[in-house]
Design an enzyme around this catalytic site. Structure first.
Site, PDB file in Angstrom:
ATOM      1  N   LYS A   1     -11.081  -8.449  -7.917  1.00 54.12           N
ATOM      2  CA  LYS A   1     -11.227  -7.661  -6.587  1.00 54.12           C
ATOM      3  C   LYS A   1     -10.980  -6.441  -6.870  1.00 54.12           C
ATOM      4  O   LYS A   1     -11.581  -5.351  -6.482  1.00 54.12           O
ATOM      5  CB  LYS A   1     -10.618  -8.276  -5.597  1.00 54.12           C
ATOM      6  N   GLN A   2     -10.135  -6.075  -7.634  1.00 56.20           N
ATOM      7  CA  GLN A   2      -9.649  -4.834  -7.917  1.00 56.20           C
ATOM      8  C   GLN A   2      -8.627  -4.543  -8.981  1.00 56.20           C
ATOM      9  O   GLN A   2      -8.455  -5.663  -9.768  1.00 56.20           O
ATOM     10  CB  GLN A   2      -8.652  -4.161  -6.562  1.00 56.20           C
TER      11      GLN A   2
ATOM     12  N   ASP B   1       0.980  -1.316   0.005  1.00 54.49           N
ATOM     13  CA  ASP B   1      -0.070   0.062   0.042  1.00 54.49           C
ATOM     14  C   ASP B   1       0.886   1.267   0.206  1.00 54.49           C
ATOM     15  O   ASP B   1       0.322   2.414  -0.241  1.00 54.49           O
ATOM     16  CB  ASP B   1      -1.037  -0.034   1.294  1.00 54.49           C
TER      17      ASP B   1
ATOM     18  N   GLU C   1      -6.684 -10.067  -5.841  1.00 52.19           N
ATOM     19  CA  GLU C   1      -6.502 -11.106  -4.959  1.00 52.19           C
ATOM     20  C   GLU C   1      -7.500 -12.326  -5.047  1.00 52.19           C
ATOM     21  O   GLU C   1      -7.524 -13.441  -4.341  1.00 52.19           O
ATOM     22  CB  GLU C   1      -6.558 -10.712  -3.404  1.00 52.19           C
TER      23      GLU C   1
HETATM   24  C1  BGC Z   1      -6.360  -5.532  -0.945  1.00 51.17           C
HETATM   25  C2  BGC Z   1      -4.529  -5.674  -0.829  1.00 51.17           C
HETATM   26  C3  BGC Z   1      -4.185  -4.294   0.261  1.00 51.17           C
HETATM   27  C4  BGC Z   1      -4.532  -4.887   1.479  1.00 51.17           C
HETATM   28  C5  BGC Z   1      -4.185  -4.076   2.484  1.00 51.17           C
HETATM   29  C6  BGC Z   1      -6.528  -5.940   0.311  1.00 51.17           C
HETATM   30  O1  BGC Z   1      -7.978  -5.938   0.371  1.00 51.17           O
HETATM   31  O2  BGC Z   1      -6.399  -6.427  -1.718  1.00 51.17           O
HETATM   32  O3  BGC Z   1      -4.301  -4.885  -2.242  1.00 51.17           O
HETATM   33  O4  BGC Z   1      -2.886  -4.545  -0.162  1.00 51.17           O
HETATM   34  O5  BGC Z   1      -6.021  -5.133   1.511  1.00 51.17           O
HETATM   35  O6  BGC Z   1      -4.692  -2.745   2.262  1.00 51.17           O
END
Ligand code: BGC
Length: 873
Positions: free
Chosen positions: A691-692, A433, A571
């Site tokens: 997811k993202q 992050d 993820e």
């Molecule tokens: C995200 C990750 C992130 C982590 C901590 C997860 O939900 O998929 O990309 O690094 O949260 O914020």
């Protein structure tokens, strides 16, 4: 406070302020805080600037934009851009408010829990010290799992009262007449003001203020003023340091141990001060707190009956006095906190005891605290024409960023926990992050980024061992990092929907190393800090490059290098259907960025002064053949494409399309499809769902030109139309189950589809204030989304880039949103940047620095100290 009150004595002012607030509270109709809202499905999201935030653009009238109940309190037009206020008490919402009202200073932070509260399912007093971790073991089925957590430290606030020997104050047991809570963003002070009537009919007004000093990182202060409105009689106040706390905030973790602290000692230091010393039971970190507890009235100390409370891990005082109707009395609690991780200390308890009497009263601490915040706000200055709800949220985000990491963190050997120092989600671990956070710091407080990067540098040896143990060369940084840099990813995680404990393969996200290399490079680009590069940055970058060259294997059939068994930022995809834990092959983001890292590694070597280069090459035993391989891998890594878009990973096109409509009907919230599908005995790995942002991260980190060049170097052609096609392809297949997703989507759409982009900006702004993930904010803020939203507005919409030793601006800020102004530091120049529509203006502060070059839409200007340069359309 009203200016007309300023002249009066403090108790008098407070009484009058209470009167004023009482009127205010009535006017605001004492609205209960609305319930959490279900996020709007993307397809139905209102097409308005900043999602559901109020309109800035005259082209989009307010009625078109239903404002979510949840955000009204933050975003009502005319909202004070320097304060967040809550009207009324809502037990269901208390957890979210506690996270959002955290006060901290980068050394420690304390949730905005009511001073009288204990962890009871509604309230959760939590105090966390940067870098204070502890490990505990548990048995799940037949497996022993070990988790490292950021430790919930003793509750220094704990202060309650009772009247005439009645029950101790409990918000749930009294009639609440007024209730207001305010977080002052400029001063980082949390105030609660409320009036209550107990069962015996006593009406009391209470004002509570607290701060965690930005000026003296070891100092915290609480002040509680009691005003008996219609009674006189015996008032008892119990104020203690409470070491009975555990880590129990996150429901999913509650089946696992959370008892991290053992008592070392309690003591009375003087007739009005006490000490509590505890130690973390595995990592052996000693934590000492000392508290001075006094009662004041009308500018004088008030004599009280005083009884020492010393009950196991609890120490403090129970005080009693005769309170008189309408006469305020104020409890003042000044607290020092030291740990055995601190520098310049003998031992923590001695320091806590020594420093306590050196601290003066609440208002003196406040004055210095506010001064340091004023300096910080100058560096992090940000003004939008709205001067209302959006500015307010951005300042709240900056405040929480600086409360999590600040100049106080610089000497601490700490990283940036994904959820701030605000809660226990993700156990206080450090992820990739930083990638979203450092750009904001680089441009304003690069010293802090340097220190946070050194957190990684100190863990380089562990990353080398991890790579070696996995059969690779170089350094493999952990997906989740904590105390010593080993992998802290949980082995098993609970799906709260199915109740099943499952293996967690997300540590296959080796791309975390890419983020670290990218952060090193960006820090160097902004600062030109060659010392850092020579002593720390280059070594990290080269070892990470080495890792990518070694994990890449040659695929003879393709005549290219491939990277197998990893995970991208998305993820959801932990493996191929039927091989759920094994990772996926050739994640496009990873492969393209691995090529970037390898090339930057080579470039870094060229940048180093000859002697240092020679020394580093010798120390790392970098041979010519190895560097040749880097060049070769950087040129021939495989990048998958299908249907004219970049494939998220190899084989993505073979996955099934997902029934988005059906699932939107079936579930109120489908952000976490991984959990939903697992609970249905299905697997998210079977579907084209993310997811993202994953492949789209490429457009977030690299400009279109850079990406085209990079792909060109790899022998692929990215036609201009491929970019929007790729963006839309994944936009249609993403559930935004991470708050990071809105930041990236807002960024990548900004140039082509401004309205759509502004919706994502709105989501990024609301992620925590509206708790868009439905219940996660209470477990800690989402720091990357907070910092990312600031960066998105300031860097993306101004088109601010630092390359080739020039500062580039390409603004496309919506004209209708007025002027956006912010300050940055570039090559030691304090600069104020103003952007309006496509125009820009740069003002340089005074100094003796060498002039810099600023480029805007092809116009190049030299900017010397004190100069002002305008770039009209
Ligand atoms: C995200 C990750 C992130 C982590 C901590 C997860 O939900 O998929 O990309 O690094 O949260 O914020």
């Amino acid at each position: 406070m009203d200016d007309s009150l300023a002249e009066r004595s403090r108790p008098e002012r407070e009484l009058l302020q209470i009167e004023a607030d009482r009127g205010l509270a009535q006017r605001v109709a004492a609205g209960r805080v609305p319930r959490r809202r279900t996020p709007t499905p993307e397809s139905e999201a209102p097409a308005a600037p900043f999602g559901s935030l109020p309109p800035w653009s005259p082209a989009a009238p307010a009625e078109e934009r239903p404002m979510s109940d949840q955000t009204q309190q933050h975003t009502k037009p005319g909202a004070d851009p320097w304060a967040v206020r809550y009207e009324g008490y809502d037990p269901d919402d208390e957890g979210r408010r506690e996270s959002l009202c955290t006060v901290g200073n980068g050394y420690l932070a304390t949730r905005g829990a009511a001073a009288e509260s204990v962890a009871d399912g509604i309230h959760y007093p939590g105090t966390y010290g940067a870098g204070i971790y502890n490990r505990l073991e548990d048995r799940i089925d037949d497996r022993v799992v070990e988790n490292e957590s950021l430790v919930n430290l003793p509750n220094w606030l704990s202060t309650s009262f009772r009247i005439e020997g009645g029950p101790w104050f409990d918000l749930a047991a009294v009639e609440i007449l007024d209730y207001q809570q305010k977080l002052d963003l400029r001063r980082a002070v949390l105030t609660r003001r409320f009036r209550v009537r107990d069962e015996a009919g006593h009406t009391t007004a209470i004002i509570e203020r607290r701060l965690v000093s930005m000026d003296d990182k070891h100092a915290c202060a609480l002040e509680v003023t009691y005003v008996p409105e219609d009674w006189s009689g015996r008032l008892e106040i119990r104020s203690v340091l409470d070491g009975t706390v555990t880590n129990a905030l996150v429901e999913r973790y509650r089946a696992l141990s959370g008892d991290h602290l053992d008592l070392l000692r309690t003591a009375e230091l003087s007739p009005d001060s006490v000490l509590l010393e505890m130690v973390t039971n595995q990592s052996g970190i000693r934590v000492a707190m000392a508290a001075r507890i006094e009662v004041w009235g009308n500018g004088y100390r008030v004599g009280t009956e005083r009884h020492l409370v010393e009950e196991g891990e609890v120490v403090g005082y129970q005080l009693a006095l005769e309170a008189r109707q309408s006469v305020p009395v104020t409890l003042e609690k000044i607290v020092t906190v030291f740990t055995s991780r601190d520098q310049a200390v003998s031992e923590p308890a001695a320091e806590a005891a020594t420093w306590l009497p050196r601290l003066s009263r609440f208002d003196d601490l406040l004055e210095r605290h506010v001064l340091v915040w004023a300096h910080l706000w100058e560096r992090f200055h940000l003004d939008l024409a709205d001067d209302g709800p959006v500015t307010q949220i951005l300042r709240l985000h900056l405040l929480h960023l600086l409360q999590s990491v600040s100049p106080n963190s610089v000497d601490l050997d700490v990283g940036v926990p994904a959820r701030g120092l605000h809660g226990e989600a993700y156990r206080g671990h450090i992820f990739w992050d930083e990638l979203f956070i450092f750009p904001v710091l680089n441009l304003r407080l690069p010293l802090l980024t340097r220190s946070l990067l050194r957190y990684r540098y100190r863990r380089l040896p562990e990353a080398r061992v991890a790579a070696h143990q996995a059969g690779y060369a170089g350094a493999m940084f952990p997906w989740q990092s904590g105390s010593d840099g080993r992998e802290e990813n949980q082995r098993l995680h609970l799906n709260p929907i199915s109740g099943r404990w499952l293996p967690d393969p997300t540590l296959r996200q080796r791309h975390v190393g890419i983020a670290i290399a990218y952060n090193v490079w960006q820090y160097y680009q902004v600062t030109g800090d060659r010392e850092f590069l020579v002593h720390y940055g280059a070594e990290m970058l080269l070892e990470i490059a080495r890792f990518w060259a070694s994990i890449a294997s040659y695929d003879r059939a393709r005549g290219r290098y491939v990277i197998r068994g990893v995970m991208g930022p998305d993820e959801f995809h932990t493996g191929y259907p039927g091989h759920e834990q094994d990772g996926i092959d050739n994640n496009a983001y990873t492969n393209v960025m691995a090529s970037w890292v390898l090339r930057k590694g080579l470039e870094t070597l060229r940048l180093l002064p000859a002697q240092e280069r020679h020394e580093l090459v010798e120390r790392l035993a970098l041979r010519r053949e190895e560097l040749q391989r880097w060049e070769e891998v950087a040129r021939r890594l495989y990048v998958p494409f299908h249907d004219g878009v970049i494939s998220q990973f190899e084989g993505y096109e073979d996955l099934e399309e997902f029934d988005w409509e059906g699932y939107r009907h079936k579930y109120a919230d489908i952000q976490r499809l991984d959990r939903i599908l697992e609970a249905e005995n299905d697997s998210v790995n079977r579907y084209k769902v993310s997811k993202q942002a994953d492949a789209l991260m490429l457009f977030y980190l690299l400009s279109a030109d850079e990406l085209r060049e990079l792909l060109g170097h790899l022998g692929y052609r990215l036609a201009p139309e491929d970019i929007p096609r790729t963006i839309h392809y994944y936009l249609d297949r993403t559930s935004h189950g991470s708050t990071l997703s809105a930041v990236v989507h807002g960024w990548v759409l900004a140039r082509s589809e401004r309205l759509r982009a502004l919706e994502f900006v709105g989501q990024a702004l609301e992620s925590d204030v509206a708790d868009l993930q439905g219940g996660t904010t209470r477990e800690g803020i989402h720091l990357a989304s907070m910092a990312g939203s600031v960066d998105l507005l300031q860097r993306c919409f101004s088109g601010l880039e630092l390359r080739q030793d020039q500062l580039h601006l390409t603004p496309f800020w919506p004209e209708s949103l007025g002027t956006m102004e912010f300050t940055i530091r570039y090559r030691e120049h304090p600069l104020t940047v103003r952007v309006r529509g496509s125009c820009a203006e740069v003002l340089a502060g005074p100094g003796r620095q060498r002039p810099i070059e600023v480029v805007c839409r092809g116009q190049v200007a030299e900017v010397a100290p004190g100069a002002r340069v305008s770039f009209p359309l």
